[in-house]
Motif scaffolding. Structure first.
Motif, PDB file in Angstrom:
ATOM      1  N   ALA A 137     -63.656  79.328  56.770  1.00  0.00           N
ATOM      2  CA  ALA A 137     -62.860  79.401  57.987  1.00  0.00           C
ATOM      3  C   ALA A 137     -61.701  80.378  57.870  1.00  0.00           C
ATOM      4  N   ASN A 138     -61.153  80.520  56.659  1.00  0.00           N
ATOM      5  CA  ASN A 138     -59.983  81.373  56.463  1.00  0.00           C
ATOM      6  C   ASN A 138     -60.290  82.648  55.694  1.00  0.00           C
ATOM      7  N   TYR A 250     -64.154  74.175  62.620  1.00  0.00           N
ATOM      8  CA  TYR A 250     -63.675  75.531  62.872  1.00  0.00           C
ATOM      9  C   TYR A 250     -64.559  76.122  63.954  1.00  0.00           C
ATOM     10  N   ASN A 261     -59.164  75.544  64.689  1.00  0.00           N
ATOM     11  CA  ASN A 261     -59.259  75.662  63.240  1.00  0.00           C
ATOM     12  C   ASN A 261     -58.532  74.487  62.599  1.00  0.00           C
TER      13      ASN A 261
END
Length: 368
Positions: A137-138, A250, A261
């Motif tokens: 997700a990041n 997410y 998120n």
């Protein structure tokens, strides 16, 4: 008896060769992967290795800019392992997938992307699942989790005695008397630290090039049980539901219409709580309540922050705030965090790690 500690030094690793590959990511198909990560102390590092390989496969076939089209690859300089996944992406879906050599015409683009969009896990598998989902997700690596498993997965460090608080902030105190064989506060704090290493550093809203939607399910066992009504023809009867599933999501705006998120910095405390709760089992790690979070920094120095974060985390445990008849939400958000054994996890089977079919994408909450 004085304890001895022997530390093995790893030989210096030679620099990995780099392969330059600018093949455009113009995929017309995706291989979507739904993971069920098993629990087991001995499997923790093995499962971590599996998640590392899946992350490499996703990164090797991802475009630098999210979305399809003749895009530049996210990675242009590949390690030998990543180059293998890139070649798999070129061959899968091509006219000559088993050709002995890469044809510059047939394999001029990456036809297939590898995508991980559903992750579920229990115990050590739950911890690895949380970190993989956050890394996707990041757009981060799993180096901090690797360090955690190698340096902190040591019984000599975790054993619940005075040695287990070494290297921790002074405000984390040893339980007297110990309630479990291993120091649960140490595990939670180290999980929280490692999750912080996966936070985004970019300012503003940034979508990940590695995923459009990720559903993460972390299972736990509620020892106390959540009282729920069962409507019958003439009355309602009540029983306790011990099965608990924490759901994190997410979703990029381009995929769902609204960006979400759950793997942002402000949710690290609850992500660490879910990781710690799913890894509880008799004798070794005691059952955990949300109130236990207040015993570690930064919350043990700031009760107001703890109360504010508990409020912000409500969507993850909304079921535990409802009255037994399901009609209204409890006015006391601390009921979940102060219950004697709410959401205390024990070992669960691999079957319980399967995402519940009743949880709709994007609309599920903890315990759905």
């Amino acid at each position: 008896m004085a304890r001895e500690s022997t530390q093995l030094e790893e030989p210096a690793a030679a620099a990995s060769p780099t392969i330059v590959d600018r093949t455009p990511i113009d995929g017309d198909r995706e291989v979507r992967i739904a993971l069920v990560l098993y629990g087991g102390v001995s499997l923790a590092i093995y499962i971590h290795g599996v998640t590392q390989e899946l992350l490499r496969a996703v990164r090797a076939t991802a475009a630098a800019q999210p979305g399809f089209g003749n895009q530049a690859p996210l990675l242009e300089e590949l390690t030998p392992i990543e180059a293998i996944y890139r070649e798999l992406g070129r061959r899968a879906g091509s006219a000559a997938p088993f050709a002995p050599e890469l044809d510059p015409v047939v394999h001029r683009r990456v036809h297939t992307r590898f995508v991980v969009d559903v992750i579920s896990g229990t115990s050590a598998g739950g911890i690895n699942g949380v970190f993989l989902a956050k890394a996707l997700a990041n757009h981060r690596s799993l180096a901090d989790l690797r360090t955690l498993w190698i340096e902190e997965g040591d019984l000599d460090l975790l054993l619940n005695d005075r040695h287990s608080v070494r290297g921790l902030p002074p405000s984390i105190r040893l339980e007297q008397p110990p309630r479990a064989l291993l120091n649960t506060r140490r595990l939670y704090y180290r999980l929280l630290e490692a999750l912080g290493g996966l936070d985004r550093t970019e300012a503003g809203v940034v979508d990940s090039p590695l995923a459009e939607e990720i559903d993460l399910y972390v299972t736990a066992t509620d020892v106390r049980g959540l009282v729920q009504p069962i409507p019958l023809w003439d009355r309602a009867v009540y029983e306790r539901r011990h099965r608990s599933v924490f759901h994190f999501l997410y979703a990029a705006a381009r995929a769902s219409g609204a960006r979400r998120n759950d793997f942002e910095r402000e949710n690290n405390g609850f992500l660490a709580f879910a990781s710690r709760a799913t890894s509880s089992f008799p004798i070794a790690f005691e059952p955990m309540t949300l109130a236990d979070v207040s015993q570690v920094p930064p919350w043990n120095r700031d009760p107001r922050r703890f109360s504010a974060d508990v409020q912000a985390w409500k969507p993850f445990y909304r079921d535990f705030l409802r009255a037994a008849d399901g009609s209204t939400e409890s006015a006391d958000p601390q009921r979940f965090s102060t219950a004697p054994s709410a959401t205390a996890a024990t070992w669960t089977t691999s079957r319980s790690a399967t995402p519940p079919t009743s949880c709709a994408r994007g609309g599920a909450t903890a315990g759905c």
